[in-house]
Scaffold this active site. Structure first.
Site, PDB file in Angstrom:
ATOM      1  N   SER A 108      -2.963   9.991  -3.189  1.00 57.51           N
ATOM      2  CA  SER A 108      -3.951  10.094  -2.100  1.00 57.51           C
ATOM      3  C   SER A 108      -3.935  11.601  -1.537  1.00 57.51           C
ATOM      4  O   SER A 108      -3.448  12.584  -2.138  1.00 57.51           O
ATOM      5  CB  SER A 108      -3.389   9.441  -0.794  1.00 57.51           C
ATOM      6  OG  SER A 108      -2.569  10.144  -0.197  1.00 57.51           O
ATOM      7  N   SER A 109      -4.960  11.923  -0.566  1.00 57.29           N
ATOM      8  CA  SER A 109      -5.430  13.242  -0.365  1.00 57.29           C
ATOM      9  C   SER A 109      -4.092  13.843   0.478  1.00 57.29           C
ATOM     10  O   SER A 109      -4.211  15.171   0.875  1.00 57.29           O
ATOM     11  CB  SER A 109      -6.560  13.241   0.646  1.00 57.29           C
ATOM     12  OG  SER A 109      -6.443  12.379   1.586  1.00 57.29           O
ATOM     13  N   CYS A 110      -3.294  13.041   0.929  1.00 56.39           N
ATOM     14  CA  CYS A 110      -2.118  13.698   1.733  1.00 56.39           C
ATOM     15  C   CYS A 110      -1.188  14.764   0.756  1.00 56.39           C
ATOM     16  O   CYS A 110      -0.305  15.018   1.435  1.00 56.39           O
ATOM     17  CB  CYS A 110      -0.919  12.750   2.320  1.00 56.39           C
ATOM     18  SG  CYS A 110      -0.220  11.563   1.040  1.00 56.39           S
ATOM     19  N   TYR A 137       6.100  10.719   1.387  1.00 57.55           N
ATOM     20  CA  TYR A 137       5.386   9.905   0.729  1.00 57.55           C
ATOM     21  C   TYR A 137       4.650  11.081  -0.396  1.00 57.55           C
ATOM     22  O   TYR A 137       4.387  10.821  -1.389  1.00 57.55           O
ATOM     23  CB  TYR A 137       4.144   9.335   1.257  1.00 57.55           C
ATOM     24  CG  TYR A 137       3.344   8.377   0.873  1.00 57.55           C
ATOM     25  CD1 TYR A 137       3.723   7.164   0.000  1.00 57.55           C
ATOM     26  CD2 TYR A 137       1.903   8.703   0.519  1.00 57.55           C
ATOM     27  CE1 TYR A 137       2.671   6.409  -0.507  1.00 57.55           C
ATOM     28  CE2 TYR A 137       1.090   8.058  -0.255  1.00 57.55           C
ATOM     29  CZ  TYR A 137       1.369   6.862  -0.470  1.00 57.55           C
ATOM     30  OH  TYR A 137       0.406   5.925  -1.228  1.00 57.55           O
ATOM     31  N   LYS A 141       4.222  11.644  -4.410  1.00 59.01           N
ATOM     32  CA  LYS A 141       3.011  11.570  -5.346  1.00 59.01           C
ATOM     33  C   LYS A 141       2.627  12.738  -6.046  1.00 59.01           C
ATOM     34  O   LYS A 141       2.080  12.736  -7.056  1.00 59.01           O
ATOM     35  CB  LYS A 141       1.702  10.971  -4.173  1.00 59.01           C
ATOM     36  CG  LYS A 141       1.809   9.832  -3.566  1.00 59.01           C
ATOM     37  CD  LYS A 141       1.396   8.697  -4.683  1.00 59.01           C
ATOM     38  CE  LYS A 141       1.292   7.579  -4.125  1.00 59.01           C
ATOM     39  NZ  LYS A 141       1.130   6.374  -5.073  1.00 59.01           N
ATOM     40  N   HIS A 180      -5.663   1.270   9.096  1.00 61.26           N
ATOM     41  CA  HIS A 180      -6.431   2.450   9.382  1.00 61.26           C
ATOM     42  C   HIS A 180      -7.605   2.194  10.384  1.00 61.26           C
ATOM     43  O   HIS A 180      -8.047   1.082  10.767  1.00 61.26           O
ATOM     44  CB  HIS A 180      -6.892   2.931   7.797  1.00 61.26           C
ATOM     45  CG  HIS A 180      -5.809   3.208   6.918  1.00 61.26           C
ATOM     46  ND1 HIS A 180      -5.797   2.809   6.015  1.00 61.26           N
ATOM     47  CD2 HIS A 180      -4.692   3.961   7.198  1.00 61.26           C
ATOM     48  CE1 HIS A 180      -4.662   3.250   4.988  1.00 61.26           C
ATOM     49  NE2 HIS A 180      -3.892   3.648   6.016  1.00 61.26           N
TER      50      HIS A 180
HETATM   51  N1  LIG Z   1      -5.869   2.070   1.054  1.00 67.72           N
HETATM   52  C1  LIG Z   1      -6.152   3.434   1.250  1.00 67.72           C
HETATM   53  O1  LIG Z   1      -6.786   3.716   1.997  1.00 67.72           O
HETATM   54  C2  LIG Z   1      -5.659   4.524   0.015  1.00 67.72           C
HETATM   55  C3  LIG Z   1      -6.014   5.812   0.263  1.00 67.72           C
HETATM   56  C4  LIG Z   1      -5.733   6.569  -0.698  1.00 67.72           C
HETATM   57  C5  LIG Z   1      -4.928   6.359  -1.561  1.00 67.72           C
HETATM   58  N2  LIG Z   1      -4.484   5.050  -1.872  1.00 67.72           N
HETATM   59  C6  LIG Z   1      -3.589   4.736  -3.109  1.00 67.72           C
HETATM   60  O2  LIG Z   1      -3.885   3.503  -3.716  1.00 67.72           O
HETATM   61  C7  LIG Z   1      -2.720   2.967  -3.938  1.00 67.72           C
HETATM   62  C8  LIG Z   1      -2.608   1.514  -3.838  1.00 67.72           C
HETATM   63  O3  LIG Z   1      -2.669   1.389  -2.258  1.00 67.72           O
HETATM   64  P1  LIG Z   1      -3.246  -0.005  -1.519  1.00 67.72           P
HETATM   65  O4  LIG Z   1      -4.039   0.567  -0.366  1.00 67.72           O
HETATM   66  O5  LIG Z   1      -3.856  -0.957  -2.362  1.00 67.72           O
HETATM   67  O6  LIG Z   1      -1.915  -0.539  -1.053  1.00 67.72           O
HETATM   68  P2  LIG Z   1      -1.391  -2.082  -0.847  1.00 67.72           P
HETATM   69  O7  LIG Z   1      -2.614  -2.893  -0.598  1.00 67.72           O
HETATM   70  O8  LIG Z   1      -0.058  -1.750  -0.094  1.00 67.72           O
HETATM   71  O9  LIG Z   1      -0.717  -2.474  -2.335  1.00 67.72           O
HETATM   72  C9  LIG Z   1       0.239  -1.991  -2.803  1.00 67.72           C
HETATM   73  C10 LIG Z   1       0.613  -2.764  -3.992  1.00 67.72           C
HETATM   74  O10 LIG Z   1       1.949  -2.461  -4.647  1.00 67.72           O
HETATM   75  C11 LIG Z   1       2.718  -3.311  -5.087  1.00 67.72           C
HETATM   76  N3  LIG Z   1       4.054  -2.748  -5.001  1.00 67.72           N
HETATM   77  C12 LIG Z   1       4.564  -2.284  -3.922  1.00 67.72           C
HETATM   78  N4  LIG Z   1       6.074  -1.971  -3.984  1.00 67.72           N
HETATM   79  C13 LIG Z   1       6.348  -2.627  -5.262  1.00 67.72           C
HETATM   80  C14 LIG Z   1       7.486  -2.980  -6.041  1.00 67.72           C
HETATM   81  N5  LIG Z   1       8.717  -2.591  -5.661  1.00 67.72           N
HETATM   82  N6  LIG Z   1       7.450  -3.559  -7.220  1.00 67.72           N
HETATM   83  C15 LIG Z   1       6.258  -3.832  -7.543  1.00 67.72           C
HETATM   84  N7  LIG Z   1       5.047  -3.713  -6.944  1.00 67.72           N
HETATM   85  C16 LIG Z   1       5.026  -3.087  -5.772  1.00 67.72           C
HETATM   86  C17 LIG Z   1       2.628  -4.302  -4.270  1.00 67.72           C
HETATM   87  O11 LIG Z   1       2.707  -5.606  -4.870  1.00 67.72           O
HETATM   88  P3  LIG Z   1       2.822  -6.899  -3.988  1.00 67.72           P
HETATM   89  O12 LIG Z   1       1.578  -7.489  -3.366  1.00 67.72           O
HETATM   90  O13 LIG Z   1       3.076  -7.961  -5.201  1.00 67.72           O
HETATM   91  O14 LIG Z   1       4.033  -6.869  -3.299  1.00 67.72           O
HETATM   92  C18 LIG Z   1       0.951  -4.143  -3.770  1.00 67.72           C
HETATM   93  O15 LIG Z   1       0.037  -5.035  -4.696  1.00 67.72           O
HETATM   94  C19 LIG Z   1      -1.482   3.771  -3.475  1.00 67.72           C
HETATM   95  O16 LIG Z   1      -1.126   4.614  -4.362  1.00 67.72           O
HETATM   96  C20 LIG Z   1      -2.145   4.633  -2.474  1.00 67.72           C
HETATM   97  O17 LIG Z   1      -1.540   5.860  -2.099  1.00 67.72           O
HETATM   98  C21 LIG Z   1      -4.929   3.973  -1.156  1.00 67.72           C
END
Ligand SMILES: NC(=O)c1ccc[n+]([C@@H]2O[C@H](COP(=O)([O-])OP(=O)(O)OC[C@H]3O[C@@H](n4cnc5c(N)ncnc54)[C@H](OP(=O)(O)O)[C@@H]3O)[C@@H](O)[C@H]2O)c1
Length: 316
Positions: A108-110, A137, A141, A180
């Site tokens: 992420s941008s952080c 975090y 990353k 958010h």
């Molecule tokens: N959302 C945003 O605005 C945003 C912005 C920038 C970057 N990102 C990046 O995109 C990526 C995904 O983000 P997201 O928003 O999709 O997050 P999310 O909706 O919270 O999903 C995270 C996923 O990670 C899995 N997970 C977490 N801990 C785990 C573990 N110990 N073992 C196996 N699986 C695990 C979870 O699985 P389960 O569901 O099965 O528990 C879930 O499917 C991250 O790297 C984040 O930094 C997101």
């Protein structure tokens, strides 16, 4: 990329992982692999090894992470640092040792310094101190970005890191305690509309500028990185355009159809004045975002309406 290639999407039930799964399915990829955290805890190195031995994925997309806002980061710094390191180290190292030649790491941008010039360029990585509230975090990353860069440099494999800006869209988090800004506003305007258009109170002055990318565009960028060998190891993914929080609120109010007043609580902190990604590198590589913000808000609001039963009505 072969449409039958076995592609493992770690975190396939998350907001980003689910969008990648939808995008790949829509493009005709037929051999997708996903495991919930209950089925495969990615912090467990032995379990990850056994999974790779049994399934032999050809491509890995890492959309699994422990994610959360400022509050969660400051309450659980150790988990944000260690669990993210464990998840990504297990995935990257096992993929490398299992002869996986293509790996897409999401961050992420952080990862960029708090005071870096705007718009943020990839080259600003590690040039100054991080934002202290989420440095746990961010450091994890950054380690993931560096691990992929090292594998690329030392072994010539196509391991690439994509850093998205703020994402929004289907499967977003609409819990007002942890969400958010964009999904929180959708929910607040919707609930105010249903309460005789009562006023909506929002934090801060409305003047900070932010960038928002629809999660389906993010998934499209991942598909692009999958189907093309990108020449460098790190790319920002965003729209390259920002708007004020006030403009965002007005756009959401219009889509939701709320007719009441917006009250800005300027005693609440504003946060960083501007956060925008420079997306020139990804544009030069041949990809750019295609969803207009209003269209993206409409799609997200529709998803919220279709899934409302999952969100309890709250007093706002
Ligand atoms: N959302 C945003 O605005 C945003 C912005 C920038 C970057 N990102 C990046 O995109 C990526 C995904 O983000 P997201 O928003 O999709 O997050 P999310 O909706 O919270 O999903 C995270 C996923 O990670 C899995 N997970 C977490 N801990 C785990 C573990 N110990 N073992 C196996 N699986 C695990 C979870 O699985 P389960 O569901 O099965 O528990 C879930 O499917 C991250 O790297 C984040 O930094 C997101």
């Amino acid at each position: 990329m072969n449409k039958e290639s076995k592609i493992y999407i770690a975190g396939h039930r998350g907001m980003v992982g689910a969008a990648i799964w939808r995008a790949l399915t829509a493009k005709g990829y037929t051999n997708l692999l996903g495991k919930t955290s209950k089925e495969l805890d990615l912090r467990d190195q032995t379990a990850v090894n056994q999974f790779f031995e049994a399934e032999k994925p050809e491509v890995v997309i890492d959309a699994a992470a422990r994610v959360g806002g400022i509050l969660a980061n400051s309450e659980y710094p150790y988990q944000f640092l260690m669990e993210n390191l464990q998840i990504q180290n297990n995935l990257i190292d096992t993929a490398h040792k299992s002869e996986v030649n293509k790996f897409i790491f999401l961050g992420s941008s952080c990862i960029y310094p708090k005071m870096a010039p705007q718009p943020l360029k990839e080259e600003y990585l590690l040039t100054d101190s991080l934002e202290p509230t989420n440095e746990w975090y961010a450091i994890a990353k950054i380690a993931g970005v560096k691990a992929c860069e090292a594998i690329r440099k030392q072994f010539g494999k196509d391991y690439v890191s994509l850093m998205p800006t703020n994402l929004y869209g289907s499967h977003d988090n609409f819990d007002l305690k942890t969400s958010h800004v964009l999904p929180a506003m959708i929910r607040k305007f919707h609930e105010a509309k249903n309460s005789d258009n009562k006023p909506v109170e929002l934090w801060g002055s409305g003047s900070p500028m932010r960038e928002f990318l629809n999660v389906d565009d993010m998934a499209d960028a991942v598909v692009f990185a999958l189907e093309n060998k990108l020449p460098e190891h790190l790319y920002n993914i965003g729209t390259g355009k920002d708007l004020t929080i006030k403009e965002l609120a007005e756009a959401i109010q219009k889509v939701v159809g709320h007719k009441g007043e917006i009250i800005w609580d300027s005693f609440k902190p504003d946060g960083t004045p501007r956060k925008l990604m420079n997306v020139d590198k990804m544009k030069d590589a041949g990809w750019k975002a295609s969803t207009d913000l209003e269209e993206g808000i409409q799609k997200t609001y529709q998803w919220f309406l279709n899934n409302q039963d999952k969100f309890k009505e709250v007093k706002i």
